[in-house]
Write a protein that holds these residues in place. Structure first.
Motif, PDB file in Angstrom:
ATOM      1  N   ALA A  66      -4.274  -3.472   1.936  1.00 32.31           N
ATOM      2  CA  ALA A  66      -4.101  -2.050   2.199  1.00 32.31           C
ATOM      3  C   ALA A  66      -3.157  -1.431   1.170  1.00 32.31           C
ATOM      4  N   GLU A  67      -3.381  -0.173   0.890  1.00 28.87           N
ATOM      5  CA  GLU A  67      -2.552   0.576  -0.069  1.00 28.87           C
ATOM      6  C   GLU A  67      -1.068   0.486   0.298  1.00 28.87           C
ATOM      7  N   ASP A  68      -0.757   0.541   1.587  1.00 26.59           N
ATOM      8  CA  ASP A  68       0.655   0.580   2.000  1.00 26.59           C
ATOM      9  C   ASP A  68       1.410  -0.739   1.799  1.00 26.59           C
ATOM     10  N   ILE A  69       0.717  -1.842   1.526  1.00 26.84           N
ATOM     11  CA  ILE A  69       1.418  -3.102   1.255  1.00 26.84           C
ATOM     12  C   ILE A  69       1.255  -3.558  -0.189  1.00 26.84           C
ATOM     13  N   ALA A  70       0.574  -2.776  -1.010  1.00 27.43           N
ATOM     14  CA  ALA A  70       0.280  -3.187  -2.395  1.00 27.43           C
ATOM     15  C   ALA A  70       1.550  -3.490  -3.193  1.00 27.43           C
ATOM     16  N   GLU A  71       2.567  -2.677  -3.073  1.00 31.84           N
ATOM     17  CA  GLU A  71       3.802  -2.929  -3.833  1.00 31.84           C
ATOM     18  C   GLU A  71       4.506  -4.187  -3.340  1.00 31.84           C
ATOM     19  N   GLN A  72       4.444  -4.459  -2.047  1.00 26.09           N
ATOM     20  CA  GLN A  72       5.039  -5.682  -1.506  1.00 26.09           C
ATOM     21  C   GLN A  72       4.303  -6.908  -2.043  1.00 26.09           C
ATOM     22  N   VAL A  73       2.971  -6.828  -2.101  1.00 23.85           N
ATOM     23  CA  VAL A  73       2.173  -7.936  -2.631  1.00 23.85           C
ATOM     24  C   VAL A  73       2.461  -8.123  -4.119  1.00 23.85           C
ATOM     25  N   ALA A  74       2.666  -7.037  -4.841  1.00 24.72           N
ATOM     26  CA  ALA A  74       2.976  -7.125  -6.275  1.00 24.72           C
ATOM     27  C   ALA A  74       4.277  -7.890  -6.517  1.00 24.72           C
ATOM     28  N   ALA A  75       5.150  -7.939  -5.521  1.00 24.63           N
ATOM     29  CA  ALA A  75       6.403  -8.688  -5.667  1.00 24.63           C
ATOM     30  C   ALA A  75       6.150 -10.183  -5.822  1.00 24.63           C
ATOM     31  N   PHE A  76       5.064 -10.709  -5.210  1.00 15.36           N
ATOM     32  CA  PHE A  76       4.755 -12.123  -5.397  1.00 15.36           C
ATOM     33  C   PHE A  76       3.486 -12.344  -6.217  1.00 15.36           C
ATOM     34  N   MET A  77       2.916 -11.253  -6.721  1.00 14.79           N
ATOM     35  CA  MET A  77       1.769 -11.320  -7.631  1.00 14.79           C
ATOM     36  C   MET A  77       2.002 -10.266  -8.732  1.00 14.79           C
ATOM     37  N   PRO A  78       2.927 -10.550  -9.659  1.00 12.65           N
ATOM     38  CA  PRO A  78       3.362  -9.565 -10.640  1.00 12.65           C
ATOM     39  C   PRO A  78       2.250  -8.910 -11.467  1.00 12.65           C
ATOM     40  N   GLY A  79       1.166  -9.579 -11.725  1.00 12.49           N
ATOM     41  CA  GLY A  79       0.076  -8.978 -12.496  1.00 12.49           C
ATOM     42  C   GLY A  79      -0.515  -7.761 -11.814  1.00 12.49           C
ATOM     43  N   LEU A  80      -0.334  -7.670 -10.508  1.00 12.77           N
ATOM     44  CA  LEU A  80      -0.850  -6.536  -9.750  1.00 12.77           C
ATOM     45  C   LEU A  80      -0.090  -5.250 -10.061  1.00 12.77           C
ATOM     46  N   GLU A  81       1.171  -5.361 -10.397  1.00  7.08           N
ATOM     47  CA  GLU A  81       2.003  -4.177 -10.648  1.00  7.08           C
ATOM     48  C   GLU A  81       1.411  -3.271 -11.730  1.00  7.08           C
ATOM     49  N   ALA A  82       0.899  -3.845 -12.796  1.00  5.55           N
ATOM     50  CA  ALA A  82       0.318  -3.052 -13.876  1.00  5.55           C
ATOM     51  C   ALA A  82      -0.899  -2.281 -13.366  1.00  5.55           C
ATOM     52  N   HIS A  83      -1.701  -2.903 -12.508  1.00 13.87           N
ATOM     53  CA  HIS A  83      -2.873  -2.218 -11.956  1.00 13.87           C
ATOM     54  C   HIS A  83      -2.441  -1.069 -11.044  1.00 13.87           C
ATOM     55  N   LEU A  84      -1.387  -1.279 -10.276  1.00 15.05           N
ATOM     56  CA  LEU A  84      -0.896  -0.222  -9.404  1.00 15.05           C
ATOM     57  C   LEU A  84      -0.415   0.980 -10.198  1.00 15.05           C
ATOM     58  N   LYS A  85       0.324   0.710 -11.266  1.00 14.52           N
ATOM     59  CA  LYS A  85       0.815   1.799 -12.115  1.00 14.52           C
ATOM     60  C   LYS A  85      -0.332   2.509 -12.807  1.00 14.52           C
ATOM     61  N   GLN A  86      -1.277   1.749 -13.308  1.00  7.82           N
ATOM     62  CA  GLN A  86      -2.427   2.337 -13.987  1.00  7.82           C
ATOM     63  C   GLN A  86      -3.261   3.160 -13.014  1.00  7.82           C
ATOM     64  N   GLY A  87      -3.429   2.662 -11.793  1.00  4.90           N
ATOM     65  CA  GLY A  87      -4.196   3.363 -10.772  1.00  4.90           C
ATOM     66  C   GLY A  87      -3.593   4.701 -10.413  1.00  4.90           C
ATOM     67  N   SER A  88      -2.265   4.808 -10.466  1.00  2.56           N
ATOM     68  CA  SER A  88      -1.619   6.078 -10.127  1.00  2.56           C
ATOM     69  C   SER A  88      -1.824   7.129 -11.217  1.00  2.56           C
ATOM     70  N   LEU A  89      -2.225   6.679 -12.405  1.00  2.00           N
ATOM     71  CA  LEU A  89      -2.457   7.610 -13.496  1.00  2.00           C
ATOM     72  C   LEU A  89      -3.861   8.189 -13.461  1.00  2.00           C
ATOM     73  N   LEU A  90      -4.752   7.571 -12.716  1.00  2.00           N
ATOM     74  CA  LEU A  90      -6.151   8.008 -12.666  1.00  2.00           C
ATOM     75  C   LEU A  90      -6.349   9.206 -11.760  1.00  2.00           C
TER      76      LEU A  90
END
Length: 90
Positions: A66-90
């Motif tokens: 879910a969107e509301d836990i994505a940043e928490q998951v990125a804490a233990f899956m760092p590669g996800l952070e770049a996708h989250l940041k990129q997604g916010s730019l779209l």
């Protein structure tokens, strides 16, 4: 892209996030994730509520978070952070 998942006592394991993309689960916004098998990462994901916050798609071998836990998951899956940041730019 190999990433690190921090475990207890300083132990770490390589996790390869293969793909991450926006997608809904029955109308709930979130992310679909494809990554190399790692039991520690899967146990971390299982800590979230099944169906509401995370879901395993057996047929396509992918996880939905879910969107509301994505940043928490990125804490233990760092590669996800770049996708989250990129997604916010779209």
């Amino acid at each position: 892209m190999a990433e690190r998942v921090v475990r207890g006592a300083g132990e770490a394991a390589a996790v390869s996030l293969v793909q991450a993309y926006r997608g809904g689960n029955d109308g709930s916004p979130g992310w679909w994730l494809h990554f190399s098998y790692d039991p520690a990462v899967i146990e971390c994901l299982k800590a979230y509520k099944h169906g509401e916050q995370r879901l395993w798609d057996e047929e396509k071998k992918r996880w939905w978070i879910a969107e509301d836990i994505a940043e928490q998951v990125a804490a233990f899956m760092p590669g996800l952070e770049a996708h989250l940041k990129q997604g916010s730019l779209l």
